[in-house]
Scaffold this motif. Structure first.
Motif, PDB file in Angstrom:
ATOM      1  N   PHE A   1      19.013 -11.774  19.532  1.00 34.23           N
ATOM      2  CA  PHE A   1      19.381 -10.693  18.630  1.00 34.23           C
ATOM      3  C   PHE A   1      20.141 -11.231  17.426  1.00 34.23           C
ATOM      4  O   PHE A   1      21.070 -12.018  17.565  1.00 34.23           O
ATOM      5  CB  PHE A   1      20.224  -9.645  19.358  1.00 34.23           C
ATOM      6  N   SER A   2      19.722 -10.774  16.246  1.00 33.87           N
ATOM      7  CA  SER A   2      20.329 -11.279  15.013  1.00 33.87           C
ATOM      8  C   SER A   2      21.699 -10.669  14.751  1.00 33.87           C
ATOM      9  O   SER A   2      22.513 -11.257  14.054  1.00 33.87           O
ATOM     10  CB  SER A   2      19.395 -11.001  13.823  1.00 33.87           C
TER      11      SER A   2
ATOM     12  N   SER B   1      22.642  -5.668   1.407  1.00 35.34           N
ATOM     13  CA  SER B   1      23.871  -4.916   1.664  1.00 35.34           C
ATOM     14  C   SER B   1      24.595  -5.431   2.900  1.00 35.34           C
ATOM     15  O   SER B   1      25.827  -5.498   2.937  1.00 35.34           O
ATOM     16  CB  SER B   1      23.551  -3.422   1.826  1.00 35.34           C
ATOM     17  N   GLY B   2      23.830  -5.801   3.944  1.00 34.27           N
ATOM     18  CA  GLY B   2      24.463  -6.288   5.168  1.00 34.27           C
ATOM     19  C   GLY B   2      25.230  -7.577   4.950  1.00 34.27           C
ATOM     20  O   GLY B   2      26.277  -7.799   5.567  1.00 34.27           O
ATOM     21  N   GLU B   3      24.719  -8.447   4.077  1.00 38.26           N
ATOM     22  CA  GLU B   3      25.407  -9.700   3.782  1.00 38.26           C
ATOM     23  C   GLU B   3      26.725  -9.434   3.076  1.00 38.26           C
ATOM     24  O   GLU B   3      27.739 -10.092   3.331  1.00 38.26           O
ATOM     25  CB  GLU B   3      24.506 -10.585   2.913  1.00 38.26           C
TER      26      GLU B   3
ATOM     27  N   PRO C   1      27.117 -18.098   6.196  1.00 43.21           N
ATOM     28  CA  PRO C   1      26.702 -18.939   7.328  1.00 43.21           C
ATOM     29  C   PRO C   1      25.359 -18.488   7.908  1.00 43.21           C
ATOM     30  O   PRO C   1      24.996 -17.306   7.838  1.00 43.21           O
ATOM     31  CB  PRO C   1      27.836 -18.752   8.339  1.00 43.21           C
ATOM     32  N   GLY C   2      24.641 -19.436   8.472  1.00 46.30           N
ATOM     33  CA  GLY C   2      23.324 -19.141   9.026  1.00 46.30           C
ATOM     34  C   GLY C   2      23.336 -18.059  10.081  1.00 46.30           C
ATOM     35  O   GLY C   2      22.342 -17.345  10.269  1.00 46.30           O
TER      36      GLY C   2
ATOM     37  N   LYS D   1      19.000 -13.920   8.117  1.00 48.40           N
ATOM     38  CA  LYS D   1      17.770 -13.643   8.859  1.00 48.40           C
ATOM     39  C   LYS D   1      17.051 -14.932   9.250  1.00 48.40           C
ATOM     40  O   LYS D   1      16.499 -15.037  10.352  1.00 48.40           O
ATOM     41  CB  LYS D   1      16.847 -12.772   8.005  1.00 48.40           C
ATOM     42  N   MET D   2      17.061 -15.922   8.350  1.00 50.47           N
ATOM     43  CA  MET D   2      16.386 -17.189   8.622  1.00 50.47           C
ATOM     44  C   MET D   2      17.266 -18.173   9.387  1.00 50.47           C
ATOM     45  O   MET D   2      16.865 -19.301   9.662  1.00 50.47           O
ATOM     46  CB  MET D   2      15.923 -17.838   7.302  1.00 50.47           C
ATOM     47  N   GLU D   3      18.508 -17.751   9.698  1.00 53.15           N
ATOM     48  CA  GLU D   3      19.452 -18.556  10.474  1.00 53.15           C
ATOM     49  C   GLU D   3      19.778 -19.887   9.806  1.00 53.15           C
ATOM     50  O   GLU D   3      19.997 -20.899  10.464  1.00 53.15           O
ATOM     51  CB  GLU D   3      18.920 -18.779  11.891  1.00 53.15           C
ATOM     52  N   ARG D   4      19.795 -19.878   8.463  1.00 51.00           N
ATOM     53  CA  ARG D   4      20.188 -21.064   7.697  1.00 51.00           C
ATOM     54  C   ARG D   4      21.294 -20.689   6.719  1.00 51.00           C
ATOM     55  O   ARG D   4      21.297 -19.565   6.181  1.00 51.00           O
ATOM     56  CB  ARG D   4      18.998 -21.648   6.926  1.00 51.00           C
TER      57      ARG D   4
END
Length: 322
Positions: free
Chosen positions: A122-123, A263-265, A284-285, A289-292
């Motif tokens: 889960f992200s 908006s979430g960022e 941070p990753g 969404k791309m985990e980077r």
């Protein structure tokens, strides 16, 4: 058994790579998944309804054997018998014969097990809660007390076609996006149950070659409402009006525009992500969404906005300016 020219041969089966169904005739189809796996599907019409029955992968069932199996199944259909239901009943009887309490798993308990197994996928917290919430709301009331070994595609259809409004609209028809995600989550739970030894056979919530033959495509029933868009010519006026307004949400929106960010960022940004001296915002990753890791240069206006922080933003650690 004689087959007409133009039907599949072994070389064509081996060479097929394009995802979709390739007809062999008499209701037999070669199904190629988007991952390149291949299996056989028998499509038949009974009682005015067309259904698809998975026969197995090509490495377990040759083209010749698949054709022989289809001939046997066609006889059943001509006799008015549903081969899918008969197969499910045979499996239920076999399961009951050898079943003991140690291999019984209720669907509601399988949800908890599968949910825990997916915890790391889960992200964010909202995604984690949504995954469980839709199952609890729509699936558990109907399937919760059922043994996962006994759940069939008809049970899954009952969930997806349940009435959700006074007009009798079904979940699949009126809340198509929710129903689509729900189907995938039921499939995930039952897949976990299968690999964990609590059920055998095809996954009754699978879309391709299964529910796809019984339900209209989501794109055909989903009602899409387009939101109005801001034109480039109107943007300066809109942005000027935005800056005249007060409030945390307004400033967050302004910061999102200045940084071209989601908006979430922005809502989740903290001061330790901001380097005012270097004029860099490093996300941070774990929040992407791309985990980077993602670096965003801060413009003069963005820096000014951040410097207008309040005691509240400092107290809670949020850098979204008020």
């Amino acid at each position: 058994m004689a087959y007409d020219k133009g039907r599949l041969n072994a070389k064509q089966v081996e060479a097929a790579t394009k995802p979709g169904h390739v007809a062999d005739g008499k209701g037999l189809y070669l199904q190629v998944s988007k991952w390149g796996t291949k299996s056989w599907v028998f499509k038949f019409t009974l009682g005015g309804r067309t259904r698809g029955m998975g026969l197995g992968p090509i490495d377990e069932l040759s083209l010749k054997k698949a054709r022989e199996e289809v001939e046997r199944l066609r006889v059943m259909v001509r006799e008015g018998r549903d081969p899918i239901e008969e197969r499910a009943e045979q499996r239920r009887q076999l399961k009951a014969k050898y079943e003991d309490n140690s291999t019984t798993m209720l669907f509601k308990d399988a949800i908890a097990k599968a949910h825990a197994r997916k915890e790391g996928e889960f992200s964010n917290e909202k995604h984690r809660k949504d995954w469980r919430s839709s199952l609890d709301t729509y699936a558990v009331p109907m399937l919760g007390s059922m043994d996962v070994a006994h759940i069939t595609h008809q049970d899954v259809l009952r969930v997806l076609n349940q009435a959700v409004d006074e007009a009798g609209g079904t979940l699949w028809e009126t809340k198509t996006d929710t129903a689509t995600r729900l189907r995938g989550r039921i499939e995930s739970v039952l897949s976990w149950a299968t690999v964990s030894g609590f059920r055998t056979g095809d996954n009754p919530a699978r879309w391709a070659g299964n529910l796809k033959e019984l339900l209209p495509k989501p794109s055909k029933v989903s009602k899409v409402t387009k939101q109005p868009a801001l034109t480039q010519a109107d943007f300066p006026k809109w942005f000027a009006e935005l800056r005249k307004r007060d409030g945390m949400a307004t400033r967050c929106l302004e910061f999102a525009v200045l940084c071209a960010s989601r908006s979430g960022e922005v809502r989740g940004a903290t001061w330790d992500e901001i380097d005012l001296e270097a004029r860099i915002w490093k996300i941070p990753g774990a929040r992407m969404k791309m985990e980077r890791d993602h670096r965003i240069p801060l413009s003069d206006e963005a820096v000014k906005l951040l410097l207008r922080r309040t005691s509240a933003s400092v107290r809670y650690g949020s850098c979204c300016p008020a």
